[in-house]
Design a protein around this motif. Structure first.
Motif, PDB file in Angstrom:
ATOM      1  N   PHE A 522     -25.949  45.419  27.464  1.00  0.00           N
ATOM      2  CA  PHE A 522     -24.878  45.904  28.335  1.00  0.00           C
ATOM      3  C   PHE A 522     -23.750  44.865  28.442  1.00  0.00           C
ATOM      4  O   PHE A 522     -23.979  43.667  28.318  1.00  0.00           O
ATOM      5  N   ASP A 536     -32.263  44.972  31.784  1.00  0.00           N
ATOM      6  CA  ASP A 536     -31.866  45.747  32.963  1.00  0.00           C
ATOM      7  C   ASP A 536     -31.732  44.839  34.180  1.00  0.00           C
ATOM      8  O   ASP A 536     -30.857  45.034  35.029  1.00  0.00           O
ATOM      9  N   ARG A 539     -28.513  43.176  34.093  1.00  0.00           N
ATOM     10  CA  ARG A 539     -27.461  44.151  34.393  1.00  0.00           C
ATOM     11  C   ARG A 539     -27.314  44.341  35.898  1.00  0.00           C
ATOM     12  O   ARG A 539     -26.194  44.341  36.432  1.00  0.00           O
ATOM     13  N   ILE A 552     -19.241  49.408  33.100  1.00  0.00           N
ATOM     14  CA  ILE A 552     -20.502  49.098  32.421  1.00  0.00           C
ATOM     15  C   ILE A 552     -20.510  49.783  31.057  1.00  0.00           C
ATOM     16  O   ILE A 552     -20.325  50.995  30.961  1.00  0.00           O
ATOM     17  N   ARG A 554     -22.791  50.358  27.568  1.00  0.00           N
ATOM     18  CA  ARG A 554     -24.120  50.241  26.936  1.00  0.00           C
ATOM     19  C   ARG A 554     -23.928  50.140  25.428  1.00  0.00           C
ATOM     20  O   ARG A 554     -23.340  51.020  24.806  1.00  0.00           O
TER      21      ARG A 554
END
Length: 622
Positions: A522, A536, A539, A552, A554
């Motif tokens: 990310f 994650d 993030r 954001i 991906r």
């Protein structure tokens, strides 16, 4: 014409004290820095240099145990030897070219860096403490980046004699470093095998060997796959063990004065030659050397007076003699191996016959692929002239010239697809980073013979790019990095490439040359700051730190990362996940389970281990 000497005068000349020089040019003392993802990274050299001194004490007959603790990036090493003379403690850990190893009577065949090792550790640590206990008295000194912080007076103590060193590697030099347990385990197992009877404790785990190099091979092999029991001999200043299995290639572990010489040297060359000569003489047949050594798994250790190495970190022995006035390395090893091995084969006919069958099998396999190999090599030579798959770099690991640190940084990225390889190619360092582009998913090579390496154009070109057709001695890149997308297809390609290496070139994995490239999943940013996240959790933390609903992105594939961004991910802060075979790993069983035809077993495993994770991002920004 301008005066080119105006900016070059006496003020341009600068003298550095040894501490400053170590910090300015650490590679000259400990090899490459790294972050701990490679077994030869600097932080492991630091550990080794301190432990080596304790090992030397044990070799001199003082101290039967060494205790080591590695916790939160700090290292504590405690031995029970004689202890450094109290009045010389500060000098011994901070002044270059100070130590007992210059006295050949005290340390005939020492391990450490002759007055440099511990000083380098001290200079490259942001905190370093040394203490020595001798006959009821203790002396302690503390340092920062090699500079004395506090000199404690000598006091009385009830502690046992010995030396204790505690240090924290400087994070400004060793950026984002981490100690990987597997690498530390290998290091301490090697210490145990080379010092049978010595007790080593690492974070309370005990490392102890009773049978030396035989124990090493037993740990590295599976008894069910060996063609005959391990042959093991130990003499004065030499020990060796070997056997044959069914894997491709040759696998050696070589040591000099307790130092793991990962790149071999004169002792390993002599040992390989001695095995071939002895076997030929015993059977009275001029077997091809490659057939005799095919599938061999071996270890050799020698003790040498005043060894000469080809680099400061002692990964390759250059000595031609075992002592200044002694026999040549070649003569010493050849005579000993021939004497004990020839006698052993005469006394153990079953082992001799098993060895003969293994050689004959290798001979048949070599002749079977000879025709295919010739055609494939000719095709590869033509392809090399205009090889679109390989975008090479200027430096190579097998270059005879060049700085050791630079050669150790040579990297080949194996990518899939034009977009991914394009991004890496545009952002790479052309001096030391090469790119090999796959056409798509490679063939599942599990269970196939080496003939497929030559019949499959992609495998053959990769083999030639790495220069590993005849073993990894000529390996062109120190790091072989698999760079695929972090999706299902990318994972599958990664698995197929690993299968290829494990099936045909397992020593590439076992010697720590294979890595997985970690790239961000990310990008979280606002107008002022951009944070790249590799998980994650990162993030979520990035979203919390930036606040106010940041943008954001991906990254679904490597091709979606721009070349400008990619340069930051494969540069100084590159994140590599090493492929490590654990102690209990068996390559054949591993490949059979994951790449064989037992689909139902794998399906059950997936179902039983399926996890469902909540999307934490929604909870943060929702």
């Amino acid at each position: 014409m301008a005066d080119t000497t105006s900016n070059y005068d006496e003020s341009s000349i600068r003298s550095l004290d040894p501490r400053e020089h170590i910090r300015l040019r650490p590679g000259m003392y400990i090899g490459k820095l790294g972050d701990g993802s490679a077994p030869d990274d600097g932080i492991y050299v630091l550990v080794k240099e301190v432990v080596d001194n304790s090992i030397d004490e044990h070799m001199m007959g003082f101290g039967k145990q060494i205790d080591v603790t590695v916790d939160e990036g700090a290292v504590l090493v405690k031995d029970y030897g004689r202890g450094i003379p109290l009045g010389k403690l500060i000098d011994c850990v901070s002044k270059i070219n100070t130590g007992a190893k210059y006295d050949s009577n005290a340390f005939q065949k020492s391990v450490g860096l002759n007055g440099v090792g511990t000083k380098a550790v001290n200079a490259l640590s942001n905190f370093f403490r040394a203490s020595s206990v001798r006959n009821g008295e203790i002396k302690v000194a503390e340092f920062e980046a090699g500079k004395l912080l506090k000199d404690y007076p000598v006091t009385s103590t009830k502690e046992k004699n010995g030396t204790t060193v505690y240090f924290k590697p400087d994070p400004t030099i060793f950026k984002n470093y981490r100690f990987l347990p597997d690498y530390l385990d290998d290091l301490f197992w090697n210490y145990a095998y080379l010092n049978a009877g010595l007790i080593l404790k690492l974070n309370q785990k005990t490392f102890l060997s009773k049978n030396g190099l035989r124990d090493l091979l037993e740990r590295k092999t599976n008894a069910e796959q060996l063609r005959y029991p391990i042959i093991h001999f130990k003499g004065e200043d030499i020990e060796f063990a070997f056997t044959h299995a069914n894997q491709y290639g040759e696998n050696y572990h070589s040591f000099v004065n307790g130092q793991y010489t990962t790149q071999g040297g004169t002792h390993l060359s002599a040992f390989r030659e001695a095995i071939v000569k002895t076997v030929r003489d015993f059977f009275g047949k001029n077997f091809d050397a490659a057939d005799i050594r095919a599938s061999i798994i071996a270890a050799i250790s020698v003790r040498v007076q005043e060894p000469v190495f080809e680099s400061q970190t002692k990964t390759k022995l250059g000595s031609t003699h075992v002592a200044p006035d002694g026999p040549t390395m070649r003569t010493f090893i050849n005579e000993y191996v021939h004497k004990v091995l020839d006698d052993f084969l005469h006394r153990n006919t079953e082992v001799a016959q098993a060895l003969l069958k293994r050689i004959q099998q290798s001979e048949r396999e070599r002749k079977e692929i000879a025709g295919v190999k010739k055609i494939a090599n000719e095709r590869a030579k033509k392809a090399n002239l205009h090889n679109k798959k390989l975008r090479d770099c200027r430096l190579h690991f097998n270059d005879k010239k060049g700085e050791e640190e630079n050669k150790r940084g040579t990297t080949l990225f194996i990518t899939e697809g034009d977009s991914a390889s394009g991004s890496i190619t545009k952002s790479r360092d052309v001096q030391s980073q090469a790119v090999f582009s796959l056409r798509g998913k490679p063939l599942n090579s599990f269970g196939l013979t080496k003939k497929i390496v030559y019949e499959n154009e992609e495998f053959n070109l990769l083999q030639h790019a790495l220069n590993i057709e005849d073993g990894i001695d000529g390996l062109r890149y120190n790091r072989v990095v698999i760079a695929t997308d972090a999706d299902v297809d990318g994972m599958h390609i990664r698995l197929l490439i690993l299968t290829f290496f494990l099936q045909f070139f397992p020593d590439l994995v076992e010697k720590g040359h294979i890595y997985i490239l970690e790239t961000p999943l990310f990008r979280v940013r606002n107008k002022k700051k951009t944070i790249y996240c590799y998980s994650d959790e990162e993030r979520v933390n990035a979203i919390n730190s930036l606040g106010n609903k940041p943008e954001i992105t991906r990254f679904k594939g490597l091709g979606e990362i721009s070349p400008d961004e990619f340069g930051g991910f494969i540069g100084e802060d590159i994140r590599l996940d090493p492929v490590i075979l654990s102690e209990a790993s068996n390559i054949k069983d591993l490949l059979t389970y994951y790449m064989g035809k037992n689909t139902q077993d794998r399906q059950k495993f997936i179902i039983n281990n399926l996890r469902v994770e909540r999307d934490e991002v929604k909870e943060v920004v929702g």
